[in-house]
Write a protein that holds these residues in place. Structure first.
Motif, short mmCIF file in Angstrom:
data_model
loop_
_atom_site.label_atom_id
_atom_site.label_comp_id
_atom_site.label_asym_id
_atom_site.label_seq_id
_atom_site.Cartn_x
_atom_site.Cartn_y
_atom_site.Cartn_z
N MET A 40 1.10 -1.76 -0.22
CA MET A 40 0.19 -0.50 -0.11
C MET A 40 1.01 1.07 -0.33
N ASN A 41 1.91 1.08 0.73
CA ASN A 41 3.71 1.86 0.80
C ASN A 41 3.47 2.77 -0.79
N GLY A 42 3.44 1.58 -1.85
CA GLY A 42 4.25 1.74 -3.24
C GLY A 42 2.84 2.12 -3.40
N VAL A 43 1.48 1.53 -3.46
CA VAL A 43 0.09 2.31 -4.55
C VAL A 43 0.52 3.96 -3.74
N CYS A 44 -0.25 4.17 -2.87
CA CYS A 44 0.01 5.25 -2.13
C CYS A 44 1.51 5.78 -3.42
N VAL A 49 3.23 9.60 -8.29
CA VAL A 49 3.31 9.61 -9.49
C VAL A 49 2.39 9.75 -10.75
N PHE A 50 0.82 9.27 -10.84
CA PHE A 50 0.03 9.17 -11.76
C PHE A 50 -0.67 11.12 -11.75
N SER A 51 -0.78 11.30 -10.27
CA SER A 51 -1.40 12.68 -9.88
C SER A 51 -0.86 13.65 -10.59
N ILE A 105 9.96 4.50 -4.57
CA ILE A 105 8.17 4.66 -5.54
C ILE A 105 8.23 6.58 -4.21
N SER A 106 7.79 6.27 -3.51
CA SER A 106 6.65 7.22 -2.60
C SER A 106 7.84 8.35 -1.97
#
Length: 232
Positions: A40-44, A49-51, A105-106
């Protein structure tokens, strides 16, 4: 490069667990609860990035503020995964690697892209931001390789971090969000302190925002061997 110690029996058991499990989605079925929290950390980070990309396409400030918020949510999951692992008394080598990749990523890629979105867009700016990401990557790899060698406290936790931990980049995200609130970003009033031209002409490859120096110093602090940050 030789390893400092051979894998423990627990580590070998975990490795065989992934090797011996067959069938569809066997990797997912072997995930522990803490691993899912880490993902979920990676999802955030990915949503941040996409935002940022959506903001560049649409110039809609809602996307920019979403990009600022998601790394903070990632920090919450980064904090929780260790708590869950200790609560469930289950940790794994996979979880350790997942944690590092999600952090990259985050707290590496997402903040660097936010800096680009806010105005660090010259050629030299992108060189510095690339170095920032790569230093974060090296910092995480060094942590995984040397964490067993760092002195431990009474609770078994490391006494200090060697170099700035990569989640500290949220400090830079906080500064960028403050500047965005005040309109000190690209497309509005521009970043504070402007640019310097190291060679060539304005707008050329030799132009650099002064703010990039801060990102460069932050990157150097992450990979520093002598900087020791006490662990809370």
């Amino acid at each position: 490069m030789s390893r400092s110690k051979s894998p423990s029996k627990h580590d070998n058991d975990v490795l065989h667990q992934y090797q011996d499990t067959d069938g569809h989605f066997s990797l997912v079925r072997n995930f522990r609860l803490a691993d899912l929290v880490t993902i979920m950390n990676g999802v955030c980070g990915s949503f941040s990035v996409f935002s940022s990309a959506r903001y560049l396409l649409s110039n809609d400030p809602d996307y920019l503020w979403s990009a600022f918020a998601f790394p903070l949510a990632g920090l919450m999951f980064d904090f929780l995964d260790g708590k869950v692992a200790r609560w469930r008394k289950s940790s794994s080598l996979l979880g350790q690697e997942l944690d590092s990749l999600a952090d990259l990523i985050s707290f590496g890629v997402a903040p660097a892209l936010l800096a680009f979105v806010c105005g660090l867009r010259t050629y030299l700016d992108t060189v510095v931001l690339t170095g920032f990401i790569c230093c974060g990557l090296a910092r995480l790899a060094r942590f995984n390789a040397t964490v067993a060698l760092v002195p431990k406290g009474n609770g078994g936790k490391a006494k200090y971090f060697e170099g700035l931990p990569i989640p500290s980049s949220l400090g830079l995200v906080a500064v960028l969000s403050y500047w965005a609130k005040n309109g000190w970003i690209e497309g509005q009033q521009g970043l504070p302190w402007g640019t310097v031209v190291l060679w060539g002409n304005v707008g050329g490859r030799g132009e650099l925002h002064v703010v990039s120096v801060i990102f460069g110093c932050w990157a150097a602090a992450m990979v520093s061997k002598t900087l020791r940050v006490p662990k809370l």
